[in-house]
Scaffold this motif. Structure first.
Motif, mmCIF file in Angstrom:
data_model
loop_
_atom_site.group_PDB
_atom_site.id
_atom_site.type_symbol
_atom_site.label_atom_id
_atom_site.label_comp_id
_atom_site.label_asym_id
_atom_site.label_seq_id
_atom_site.Cartn_x
_atom_site.Cartn_y
_atom_site.Cartn_z
ATOM 1 N N ALA A 341 0.832 -1.206 0.000
ATOM 2 C CA ALA A 341 0.000 0.000 0.000
ATOM 3 C C ALA A 341 0.864 1.252 0.000
ATOM 4 O O ALA A 341 0.554 2.249 -0.678
ATOM 5 N N GLN A 368 -5.529 3.583 2.433
ATOM 6 C CA GLN A 368 -5.183 2.163 2.482
ATOM 7 C C GLN A 368 -3.948 1.922 3.346
ATOM 8 O O GLN A 368 -3.871 0.932 4.083
ATOM 9 N N LEU A 616 -6.107 -0.865 -5.029
ATOM 10 C CA LEU A 616 -6.141 -0.969 -3.571
ATOM 11 C C LEU A 616 -7.088 -2.065 -3.107
ATOM 12 O O LEU A 616 -6.803 -2.779 -2.140
ATOM 13 N N GLN A 617 -8.181 -2.212 -3.802
ATOM 14 C CA GLN A 617 -9.111 -3.282 -3.447
ATOM 15 C C GLN A 617 -8.475 -4.648 -3.657
ATOM 16 O O GLN A 617 -8.643 -5.561 -2.847
ATOM 17 N N LEU A 620 -6.100 -5.332 -0.863
ATOM 18 C CA LEU A 620 -6.832 -5.721 0.337
ATOM 19 C C LEU A 620 -7.363 -7.142 0.217
ATOM 20 O O LEU A 620 -7.351 -7.908 1.187
#
Length: 691
Positions: A341, A368, A616-617, A620
């Motif tokens: 991140a 994030q 970013l998703q 994650l």
């Protein structure tokens, strides 16, 4: 923008209508409520962001676009669906474009009629007071180190070492082993009922008797003075058959100046033996034998409890060990996510500086970063918690240097065993689990109590036998000194007193001669007796038998419950092993897929065809899938531990000798307290600084 909102509202109305229509005749036959509740003003999107309202209970079709044409009879554009065997009526739904589509519903099910669903219940929104100033003023970044441990170097800990330390130092296991030793001491105490009791009673008495008759006086006519000195020694005890025995020795020296005594001083001795044996009640079992056998059973129960505590300790150590493995790996996962991140945030900052991405992308990436930083702190907290839990199981002394060690597991994860058959697992549990020994001990206790209660219903019939060998010796006095013989000498012819026989010679002497006469059995006494006793009614005995029988029934129920619990635990253990393996495979596949998706998303982002949000998703998602795989692996390790616990093979799997278990568990601990002396210590002040 406004048109799109109308389209969305129309679509929602169509979906809602379809859901109502799919309810079939049930909704169609629902009568309309007699009285609608008070209308509720529901905000709806309106032009220029303003909210419009509609009354509660308005039919969903009224939410359609205001620009829609009014409903018209059936046209070629509509579609009709008919359910076989039902009577249908057409219904028309207006679309934003002005066209109408028609579906059929059961007769009587038109939305404006009795088939309408009830209006929604108005929400209850109590007033909430504004609360301000309660957020902690945290400005500085907290220390990420673990509390109470040396950060570096890491100290490797093997699973077997952790188990050995726990079995030697665990405080709860030490208490269980102490109870085991107490139970053994209670056996010794119960055997004390059969100890031989020795008693020695030396005595002395001096008495002066007044002259109350011519025969209670001394030679001078004064009072009689008697001095008695002696001792009584004896043994008393119980037999293993419920009898009692006594054996004693009595020796007395008497000095008496009475004018009529033939011996002064004289010595009286006695050898005494007596035994009493129950013939009915108390012959098979009595209270001392009951207590001894109960103490022996309690010792086995304490041993079983210690083994159960040791088994639970091993299981807890293994679970905590694998939790520590998972906690450290989770820290690595969260730190890897934080690095990714952070790298994405730096990349976005460079791209924003060149005007390639919007400034909001930098905000998203920084958010994030903060999320993963929070996850890192949470993961470190989990490591601290699990380390403390493991140390509590392993250590007994608060000053042990291991408390300061930063522990890192070094033993590889457990190998997946072959799945056992259910019946074999249950049989192994019955054979090896310490709980079975506990229930069997309860069975022995109940049988023993029942046997004793039934024995108490018998009448008492005791046989008593006794034997006493008396001894006597003394210093004989001349007959002429006896006033009675002196008087007779004056009345009788000369030489008449010589006709009276003299005392036997074996009575002349001192204490030794008195004992000799006792040993020669010259003055024996024999006695025998029978004692019969029975309470009328036997209420207490009958009640005790009934209580013991109920206790036996409870033990039988406990045995049934134990087998049922073993079966339930065996089923759950095998199913848990299967499920854990399934989850590991599924989580591994999901993690690999998420990693591939992340790589693809990063390539698209570099090519300009993706967004920061999607990257970013994906990051994650990778972290979450890695965490799921880690948790699944940890659950699999624990499932293997649970399988060993259920089978009773915890000790065998870890090479533990259960027969010598706990012999050295905290035995060196002394009675001295390790707590510091009482001293006033000021509590740390926690003050809230103004924001």
């Amino acid at each position: 923008m406004l048109g799109s909102r109308y389209v969305a509202l129309a679509l929602s109305a169509s979906i809602f209508g379809a859901s109502v229509l799919s309810g079939g005749a049930a909704f169609a036959q629902t009568p309309a409520p007699a009285q609608s509740p008070a209308p509720m003003q529901t905000p709806l999107p309106g032009p220029a962001g303003q909210a419009t309202t509609m009354p509660a209970g308005t039919a969903p079709q009224s939410i359609a676009s205001p620009r829609a044409a009014p409903q018209t009879p059936a046209s070629p554009a509509r579609s009709t669906t008919t359910t076989p065997g039902s009577t249908t009526t057409p219904a028309t739904t207006t679309t934003p474009g002005g066209g109408a589509s028609t579906t059929t519903r059961p007769a009587g099910g038109n939305i404006q009629g009795g088939g309408n669903p009830p209006p929604p219940i108005p929400p209850v929104l109590p007033p909430v007071p504004p609360i301000q100033g309660f957020s902690a003023p945290v400005n500085a970044i907290p220390n990420p180190d673990l509390v109470g441990v040396t950060q570096q170097p890491f100290v490797g800990l093997g699973l077997q070492d952790a188990i050995v330390m726990a079995l030697q130092r665990n405080t709860q296991l030490a208490i269980a082993q102490s109870n085991r030793r107490i139970a053994n001491y209670q056996i010794i105490a119960a055997k004390g009922a059969y100890d031989v009791n020795f008693q020695l009673v030396p005595s002395y008495s001096h008495s002066v008797a007044p002259v109350i008759s011519p025969f209670s006086t001394n030679i001078a006519g004064g009072p009689v003075t008697t001095d008695t000195a002696g001792a009584t020694a004896g043994f008393r005890g119980l037999t293993q058959q419920g009898g009692t025995y006594t054996a004693g020795l009595v020796a007395t020296r008497v000095t008496d100046n009475s004018a009529y005594n033939s011996y002064n001083p004289f010595y009286e001795t006695a050898l005494q033996f007596a035994i009493t044996q129950p013939l009915l009640r108390g012959r098979a079992i009595d209270q001392p034998r009951l207590q001894l056998q109960l103490a022996q059973i309690n010792s086995s129960v304490a041993t079983s409890n210690a083994l159960a505590q040791a088994s639970n300790t091993v299981v807890q150590v293994e679970d905590a060990y694998y939790d520590l493995v998972s906690a450290w790996q989770n820290v690595a996962i969260q730190e890897e996510g934080l690095r990714n991140a952070n790298a994405q945030a730096q990349s976005n900052a460079r791209l924003a500086a060149r005007g390639v991405v919007a400034p909001t992308d930098i905000v998203e990436a920084n958010t994030q970063v903060n999320v993963f930083q929070d996850n890192v702190y949470a993961a470190i907290q989990s490591v601290q918690r699990v380390q403390t839990e493991l140390k509590q199981l392993m250590l007994s002394n608060p000053g042990d240097p291991v408390w300061m060690a930063n522990l890192v597991p070094t033993t590889p994860v457990a190998q997946v065993p072959q799945e056992p058959a259910l019946d074999a697992l249950i049989a192994s549990a019955i054979q090896n689990r310490p709980e079975v020994a506990q229930v069997r001990a309860q069975r022995q206790q109940s049988n023993l109590n029942l046997a004793f209660a039934k024995d108490q219903l018998k009448p008492q019939l005791d046989l008593g036998l006794g034997y006493t060998s008396n001894g006597f010796a003394g210093n004989p006095l001349p007959a002429s000194e006896n006033p009675l013989f002196g008087l007779l000498g004056t009345l009788l012819p000369p030489g008449a007193l010589a006709a009276f026989p003299s005392p036997p010679g074996y009575q002349t002497g001192k204490l030794g001669q008195s004992f000799q006469t006792a040993l020669d059995n010259r003055f024996p006494t024999y006695n025998a007796q029978l004692t019969f006793s029975i309470p009328i009614g036997q209420h207490t005995g009958k009640a005790d038998v009934a209580i013991a029988q109920e206790q036996e029934r409870q033990v039988q129920i406990n045995e049934t419950m134990l087998v049922q619990r073993f079966r339930s635990e065996a089923v759950n253990a095998i199913q848990g092993l299967r499920e854990a393996q399934y989850r590991v495979l599924a989580a591994r596949s999901a993690r690999e897929a998420s990693q591939r998706v992340l790589l693809g998303e990063q390539r698209r982002f570099q090519a300009g065809t993706s967004t920061t949000f999607l990257v970013l998703q994906r990051q994650l998602d990778v972290a979450n899938q890695e965490g799921r795989e880690l948790q699944a692996q940890t659950d699999l390790d624990k499932a293997i531990v649970e399988l060993n616990r259920v089978s009773g093979g915890v000790f065998a799997q870890n090479g533990i000798d259960a027969s010598a278990l706990g012999n050295a568990t905290l035995n060196a601990a002394g009675p001295a307290s390790i707590l510091p002396p009482i001293a006033p210590v000021a509590a740390p002040q926690v003050r809230r600084s103004p924001q």
